[in-house]
Design an enzyme around this catalytic site. Structure first.
Site, mmCIF file in Angstrom:
data_model
loop_
_atom_site.group_PDB
_atom_site.id
_atom_site.type_symbol
_atom_site.label_atom_id
_atom_site.label_comp_id
_atom_site.label_asym_id
_atom_site.label_seq_id
_atom_site.Cartn_x
_atom_site.Cartn_y
_atom_site.Cartn_z
ATOM 1 N N ASP A 39 36.072 28.814 27.612
ATOM 2 C CA ASP A 39 37.341 29.504 27.396
ATOM 3 C C ASP A 39 37.176 30.804 28.164
ATOM 4 O O ASP A 39 36.403 31.679 27.763
ATOM 5 C CB ASP A 39 37.561 29.792 25.909
ATOM 6 C CG ASP A 39 38.895 30.480 25.681
ATOM 7 O OD1 ASP A 39 39.269 31.348 26.497
ATOM 8 O OD2 ASP A 39 39.582 30.157 24.696
ATOM 9 N N HIS A 40 37.890 30.930 29.264
ATOM 10 C CA HIS A 40 37.556 32.042 30.162
ATOM 11 C C HIS A 40 37.819 33.409 29.525
ATOM 12 O O HIS A 40 37.303 34.411 29.973
ATOM 13 C CB HIS A 40 38.251 31.888 31.519
ATOM 14 C CG HIS A 40 39.700 32.255 31.523
ATOM 15 N ND1 HIS A 40 40.678 31.418 31.070
ATOM 16 C CD2 HIS A 40 40.335 33.373 31.938
ATOM 17 C CE1 HIS A 40 41.847 32.014 31.194
ATOM 18 N NE2 HIS A 40 41.674 33.203 31.724
ATOM 19 N N HIS A 47 42.740 30.868 23.675
ATOM 20 C CA HIS A 47 42.541 32.301 23.931
ATOM 21 C C HIS A 47 42.879 33.174 22.717
ATOM 22 O O HIS A 47 42.123 34.063 22.348
ATOM 23 C CB HIS A 47 43.385 32.752 25.125
ATOM 24 C CG HIS A 47 43.201 31.895 26.348
ATOM 25 N ND1 HIS A 47 42.012 31.284 26.642
ATOM 26 C CD2 HIS A 47 44.053 31.541 27.346
ATOM 27 C CE1 HIS A 47 42.137 30.594 27.768
ATOM 28 N NE2 HIS A 47 43.363 30.732 28.210
HETATM 29 C C1 BG6 Z 1 45.053 29.738 31.216
HETATM 30 C C2 BG6 Z 1 46.410 29.128 30.982
HETATM 31 O O1 BG6 Z 1 44.115 29.211 30.325
HETATM 32 O O2 BG6 Z 1 45.123 31.131 31.026
HETATM 33 C C3 BG6 Z 1 47.426 29.750 31.911
HETATM 34 O O3 BG6 Z 1 46.361 27.734 31.201
HETATM 35 C C4 BG6 Z 1 47.417 31.242 31.754
HETATM 36 O O4 BG6 Z 1 48.722 29.231 31.652
HETATM 37 C C5 BG6 Z 1 46.003 31.791 31.901
HETATM 38 O O5 BG6 Z 1 48.256 31.800 32.753
HETATM 39 C C6 BG6 Z 1 45.953 33.256 31.573
HETATM 40 O O6 BG6 Z 1 44.699 33.767 31.936
HETATM 41 P P1 BG6 Z 1 44.534 35.296 32.326
HETATM 42 O O7 BG6 Z 1 43.075 35.441 32.568
HETATM 43 O O8 BG6 Z 1 45.369 35.534 33.538
HETATM 44 O O9 BG6 Z 1 45.026 36.067 31.152
#
Ligand code: BG6
Length: 517
Positions: free
Chosen positions: A200-201, A263
């Site tokens: 989960d980034h 997230h």
């Molecule tokens: C991803 C989603 O996991 O996270 C995207 O699939 C979203 O839809 C993105 O835009 C948001 O990531 P960040 O790092 O830009 O907040």
């Protein structure tokens, strides 16, 4: 690459660099967007900062008939556009590109896995290094089970004397509790849990990790981090982007699966968890799981009254006219998919009993901003007359996750002058000002490095994923039932639907303004 290396903030912890053994990173789905936008640019940045070991290879695996050279060229485009350290000299790029390889193979073609296996083995032998492998599933999720099964059948999954094997699995991990559980079962047939890294980034973001540092490396916050002092918590993930070319995925997922299941629940668990006994994978994950277990799946009544769903209509974002969700390419004109949701939820344990957590996320909102804010209770007794129209504002501790990373504490101060007039002021910590603009690695850099080092602390465990789905499924089902709140619309470029404001107004509260605090 050492001589040219750019200084890395990760150097502050030399063991991180030392813990990375020679490895081949095998990317399934190497021709996709994620590889060129995120994975290879992150690996390039790590190489630039001298964080990769001398023996490393990046091996793309996908169906298109690319050569090694084609793959290198496409990756160069991605690195130039998206890396923190775009290559300024041809030689720098060439040094890195010499480690990029491509093996053609469809995910369902069993015999191509044997080809891949041989390629990796020979590569390691030729370089005289262990055959350690980090498999990365960046393929469309419907192929995950098949790829994993093939890795098992081809005997490519077991740790051996030749080297270790690990697998990183991109989100979405399943589509609901049933499919996530099935996927866990399939992966466990082939890989041990300690080999599995569900990514989960958000957990790779510096500011997300800093929630733990703020809470557990300081003595002053923890004593007030509970129902006695906290009135409520808000978590907002606002995005200004739309769905890009991802209608096929997004129309099935919607905001609840795309952002909340992973997230937002990750942010919530870090904010709400008890102090773990150590900063170690299972200790941290045990505490996160306890938070999820303390959250009740929503009842029908709560679906009706504690959830808001909405979809964006055409509007203006950052000065640009954008279409509504149903006018996006490949979205059905009558799609009911929510691109925005706001929820009110409780964590039913001693620490948080009665404290609402208000969660919201949407696409095509006024700006991009992710923030967690802790809203404290007002002073029980006011010594000072209400000398102005403004109500006494409560203290707020705001953790700005992105883009302007930092932490702000709002409190009341006396206005200079004879009386006792007050005004709210803010004490502000900015990452950029304190640590310099170049100090934050991209989330994928940190997570790829952790997976290479064998540290799963910032990855989700199987039970964590399943508990999260147990909470998310009832919302999805509820939204398809007679208890569903109406699907509202909000103009692109605004702060979401009216219903979201009403959700808080009913409780005498309001959303924090994210633009200027
Ligand atoms: C991803 C989603 O996991 O996270 C995207 O699939 C979203 O839809 C993105 O835009 C948001 O990531 P960040 O790092 O830009 O907040």
């Amino acid at each position: 690459m050492g001589a040219e290396a750019v200084e890395s903030p990760l150097w502050a912890e030399p063991h991180i660099r030392q813990g990375v053994e020679p490895v081949s990173i095998v990317i399934f789905g190497a021709t996709g967007d994620l590889t060129a936008r995120k994975l290879v640019p992150a690996l390039f940045s790590l190489a630039q900062e001298d964080m990769l070991p001398p023996g490393f290879g990046i091996v793309g695996f996908a169906r298109r008939p690319w050569s090694h050279e084609d793959f290198r060229q496409k990756m160069r485009d991605g690195v130039e556009a998206f890396s923190r350290h775009p290559p300024d000299e041809q030689s720098v790029w060439e040094g890195f590109a010499a480690n990029l390889f491509y093996v053609r193979g469809g995910f369902t073609e069993g015999e191509r896995y044997a080809v891949l296996d041989r390629f990796l083995r020979e590569q390691a032998e030729a370089e005289g290094r262990p055959d350690n492998r980090l498999y990365y599933l960046a393929a469309p999720p419907q192929f995950y089970a098949e790829i994993i099964a093939h890795l098992g059948r081809a005997r490519m999954a077991r740790d051996s004397e030749a080297g270790w094997r690990r697998i990183v699995i991109e989100k979405p991990f399943g589509y609901d509790l049933k499919t996530a559980t099935e996927l866990n079962e399939i992966v466990h047939l082939v890989f041990g849990e300690e080999q599995i890294y569900r990514i989960d980034h958000y957990l790779g973001k510096e500011t997300v990790q800093n929630i733990l540092v703020l809470r557990f490396a300081n003595a002053i916050f923890e004593p007030i981090w509970n129902r006695r002092y906290v009135d409520h918590v808000q978590i907002s993930v606002a995005e200004s982007v739309g769905i890009g070319g991802r209608a096929g995925y997004y129309d099935q997922a919607g905001v609840i699966r795309d952002i909340f299941q992973n997230h937002i629940l990750q942010l919530l668990t870090l904010v709400a968890m008890e102090p773990p006994v150590a900063f170690e994978a299972d200790a941290v994950r045990d505490e996160k799981v306890k938070v999820l277990r303390a959250m009740r799946p929503m009842s029908h009544h709560e679906i009706e009254t504690h959830t808001v769903r909405a979809q964006y209509a055409a509007g203006v974002v950052n000065g640009e006219h954008v279409p509504g969700y149903c006018e996006e390419p490949n979205v059905a004109p009558d799609s009911q998919t929510a691109t925005y949701a706001a929820l009110k939820w409780y964590v039913d344990n001693w620490r948080w009993h009665g404290v609402p957590f208000y969660l919201r996320s949407g696409k095509r909102m006024a700006t991009r901003a992710t923030e967690v804010s802790i809203h404290f209770k007002r002073p029980p007794h006011l010594l000072f007359d209400a000398m102005d129209d403004e109500e006494l504002r409560a203290n707020v501790l705001a953790l700005r996750i992105q883009p302007d990373e930092g932490i702000a504490l709002r409190f009341e101060a006396k206005l200079p002058g004879q009386g006792m007039a007050r005004r709210s002021v803010t004490m502000d910590f900015s990452y950029r000002e304190s640590f310099g603009a170049t100090s934050s690695p991209d989330a994928y850099e940190r997570l790829l490095l952790d997976a290479m080092r064998g540290d799963p602390t910032l990855f989700a465990r199987s039970d964590e994923i399943e508990w999260a789905w147990r909470l998310i499924d009832p919302i999805f089902e509820g939204w398809q039932s007679e208890y569903a709140p109406p699907l509202e619309t909000y103009e692109a470029g605004t702060w979401g639907p009216r219903g979201a404001d009403e959700l808080l107004e009913r409780d005498g509260r309001r959303w924090r303004r994210l633009l200027d605090g």
